[in-house]
Design a protein around this motif. Sequence first.
Motif, short mmCIF file in Angstrom:
data_model
loop_
_atom_site.label_atom_id
_atom_site.label_comp_id
_atom_site.label_asym_id
_atom_site.label_seq_id
_atom_site.Cartn_x
_atom_site.Cartn_y
_atom_site.Cartn_z
N LYS A 17 0.85 -1.22 0.08
CA LYS A 17 -0.02 0.02 0.03
C LYS A 17 1.01 1.35 -0.14
CE LYS A 17 -4.67 -0.54 1.52
NZ LYS A 17 -5.47 -0.81 2.74
N PHE A 18 1.68 1.30 0.71
CA PHE A 18 2.81 2.41 0.96
C PHE A 18 3.48 2.64 -0.44
CE2 PHE A 18 3.01 2.23 5.67
CZ PHE A 18 2.82 3.45 5.83
N SER A 19 3.88 1.66 -0.99
CA SER A 19 4.60 1.60 -2.18
C SER A 19 3.78 2.36 -3.21
CB SER A 19 4.83 0.11 -2.53
OG SER A 19 5.75 0.08 -3.63
N SER A 20 2.51 1.82 -3.47
CA SER A 20 1.74 2.72 -4.49
C SER A 20 1.45 3.78 -4.12
CB SER A 20 0.49 1.73 -4.98
OG SER A 20 -0.23 1.45 -3.82
N GLY A 21 1.00 4.17 -2.86
CA GLY A 21 0.60 5.43 -2.52
C GLY A 21 1.72 6.47 -2.64
N LEU A 22 2.96 5.84 -2.41
CA LEU A 22 4.20 7.11 -2.39
C LEU A 22 4.85 7.16 -3.93
CD1 LEU A 22 5.95 6.00 0.89
CD2 LEU A 22 4.82 8.28 0.16
N GLN A 23 4.29 6.58 -4.91
CA GLN A 23 4.62 6.74 -6.41
C GLN A 23 5.37 8.13 -6.84
OE1 GLN A 23 1.93 5.15 -8.86
NE2 GLN A 23 2.69 3.54 -9.23
N LYS A 24 4.41 9.15 -6.22
CA LYS A 24 4.90 10.49 -6.71
C LYS A 24 6.10 10.96 -6.11
CE LYS A 24 0.36 11.93 -8.42
NZ LYS A 24 -0.78 12.97 -8.07
N THR A 25 5.95 10.75 -4.81
CA THR A 25 7.25 11.01 -4.19
C THR A 25 8.28 10.48 -4.68
OG1 THR A 25 5.71 11.45 -2.12
CG2 THR A 25 8.27 11.27 -1.76
N ARG A 26 8.27 9.05 -4.76
CA ARG A 26 9.29 8.08 -5.05
C ARG A 26 9.81 8.57 -6.39
NH1 ARG A 26 7.36 3.54 -4.02
NH2 ARG A 26 6.12 3.44 -5.85
N ARG A 27 9.12 9.06 -7.38
CA ARG A 27 9.40 9.26 -8.72
C ARG A 27 10.24 10.60 -8.62
NH1 ARG A 27 4.44 10.11 -11.72
NH2 ARG A 27 4.01 7.86 -11.14
N VAL A 28 9.76 11.57 -7.93
CA VAL A 28 10.82 12.71 -7.65
C VAL A 28 12.20 12.54 -6.84
CG1 VAL A 28 10.98 14.99 -6.53
CG2 VAL A 28 8.91 14.14 -7.97
N LEU A 29 11.75 11.98 -5.55
CA LEU A 29 13.12 11.82 -5.01
C LEU A 29 13.93 10.68 -5.25
CD1 LEU A 29 14.33 12.34 -2.09
CD2 LEU A 29 13.23 10.29 -0.97
N GLY A 30 13.40 9.63 -6.00
CA GLY A 30 14.49 8.36 -6.33
C GLY A 30 15.06 9.06 -7.60
N THR A 31 14.33 9.66 -8.71
CA THR A 31 15.02 10.18 -9.92
C THR A 31 16.29 11.29 -9.37
OG1 THR A 31 12.80 9.87 -10.91
CG2 THR A 31 14.41 11.13 -12.06
N ASP A 32 15.93 11.94 -8.51
CA ASP A 32 16.79 13.17 -8.17
C ASP A 32 17.85 12.61 -7.72
OD1 ASP A 32 15.19 15.25 -8.80
OD2 ASP A 32 14.75 16.05 -7.03
N ILE A 33 17.87 11.63 -6.66
CA ILE A 33 19.08 11.01 -6.04
C ILE A 33 19.86 10.34 -6.93
CG2 ILE A 33 20.00 9.70 -4.19
CD1 ILE A 33 18.50 12.29 -3.08
N ARG A 34 19.11 9.50 -7.70
CA ARG A 34 20.09 8.73 -8.87
C ARG A 34 20.42 9.83 -9.70
NH1 ARG A 34 15.41 5.56 -10.25
NH2 ARG A 34 15.50 4.79 -8.10
N ASP A 35 19.98 10.78 -10.17
CA ASP A 35 20.51 11.82 -11.01
C ASP A 35 22.05 12.32 -10.51
OD1 ASP A 35 18.78 12.02 -13.13
OD2 ASP A 35 18.14 13.77 -12.57
N LEU A 36 22.07 12.03 -9.25
CA LEU A 36 23.28 12.57 -8.58
C LEU A 36 24.58 11.71 -9.02
CD1 LEU A 36 22.51 13.70 -4.95
CD2 LEU A 36 23.30 15.06 -6.78
N PHE A 37 24.28 10.49 -9.39
CA PHE A 37 25.26 9.40 -9.98
C PHE A 37 25.27 9.06 -11.26
CE2 PHE A 37 24.16 8.98 -5.45
CZ PHE A 37 25.39 8.60 -4.80
N LYS A 38 25.42 10.11 -12.22
CA LYS A 38 25.60 9.94 -13.48
C LYS A 38 26.76 8.92 -13.82
CE LYS A 38 22.41 12.80 -15.42
NZ LYS A 38 22.29 14.27 -15.10
N SER A 39 27.82 9.13 -13.40
CA SER A 39 28.93 8.28 -13.79
C SER A 39 28.89 7.10 -12.68
CB SER A 39 30.22 9.16 -13.51
OG SER A 39 30.32 9.69 -12.29
N GLU A 40 30.06 6.18 -12.68
CA GLU A 40 30.24 5.09 -11.72
C GLU A 40 30.55 5.72 -10.36
OE1 GLU A 40 30.46 1.73 -11.51
OE2 GLU A 40 29.04 2.26 -12.86
N GLY A 41 29.55 5.80 -9.36
CA GLY A 41 30.06 6.36 -8.12
C GLY A 41 30.34 7.96 -8.18
N ARG A 42 30.58 8.26 -7.10
CA ARG A 42 30.64 9.85 -6.66
C ARG A 42 31.50 10.25 -5.50
NH1 ARG A 42 27.03 14.74 -7.90
NH2 ARG A 42 28.80 16.21 -7.34
N LEU A 43 32.24 11.04 -5.67
CA LEU A 43 33.00 11.56 -4.57
C LEU A 43 32.24 12.49 -3.55
CD1 LEU A 43 35.82 11.81 -3.12
CD2 LEU A 43 36.07 14.17 -4.40
#
Length: 298
Positions: free
Chosen positions: A1-27
């Motif tokens: 239930k949480f998982s589907s209910g938090l779709q919108k937040t996840r889309r923003v947060l997940g994508t945003d954080i992933r974006d920080l890691f364009k290359s292999e790892g990050r200093l």
Amino acid sequence: KFSSGLQKTRRVLGTDIRDLFKSEGRLVDEEFLDELFARLIRTDMGTGPANKIRDEVAKQYRGRVVQLEEVVATITTEIREQLRQDHGGLAKADSGPTVILVVGVNGSGKTTSIGKLANHLRSGGHSLVLGAGDTFRAAAVEQLTIWAGRIGCEIVTGKSGADPASVAFQCVDKAMETGADYAIIDTAGRLQTQSNLMQELQKIRKVIDKRLPGAPHEVLLVLDATAGQNAISQAKGFSAAAACTGIVLAKLDGSAKGGVVLPIHEQFQLPVKFVGLGEGLDDMAAFDPDSFAEALFQ
Ligand code: GDP
């Protein structure tokens, strides 16, 4: 239930954080930490909680090259820690009906949340009586009456404009008379007449306590998750006047700002007991910090 209910937040947060890691790892340096902070803030978690996460990531990884998974694990653990709470469940009266008063600003999702809560308790085999204490809003009374019919529970309504305290009294009375397990009472949420409203809430509390000493056992404050940080300032008056015991965070599914759970938890010093995850009667879940933190990234 949480998982589907938090779709919108996840889309923003997940994508945003992933974006920080364009290359292999990050200093992990100041630049990375600042970018991380900015992205956390976009979920409306507020500077306090976001700073704590930033500090924790800095403490663990500063000067190292990290992978996305490591940072996500740290953020998840930190969110879980920040949301740790002692009393997630509903209070229960020692004897007689458990009386739950529900307060919040109009439009926050109060009436819907009462329907969901009643449905949840009914499904658990409990008997209950609803009290339509928002006597100034015919639509709220109608809506609750429809829910009550659908759920199969009693409802006490007053005439339009009737004294909400008298509806509350009759609701508790009916619950005691019929041996019901719960009485759930709606209240008005007209912000424009705030001081009257606060007096009204205090009167309702007094009247309920007179009929059943020790009641209400729970005063749930309904907040609208889509209002983000605004929800917090709006609700402060309520929480002070009504001596709230817990929070229902409605419309979490409609918001990309699910991070608002963190400052709500921090500033109200109240447990988040339930979250609304849709418009239907079944679209509510008991709040659980672990599932919440995990659902933010999965
Ligand atoms: P009240 O004025 O505080 O009693 O608010 P209502 O219960 O009437 O809700 C206001 C609107 O928000 C209605 O359209 C509801 O269907 C909707 N709503 C309430 N809770 C939720 C929720 O958890 N998720 C979503 N998506 N909509 C909700």
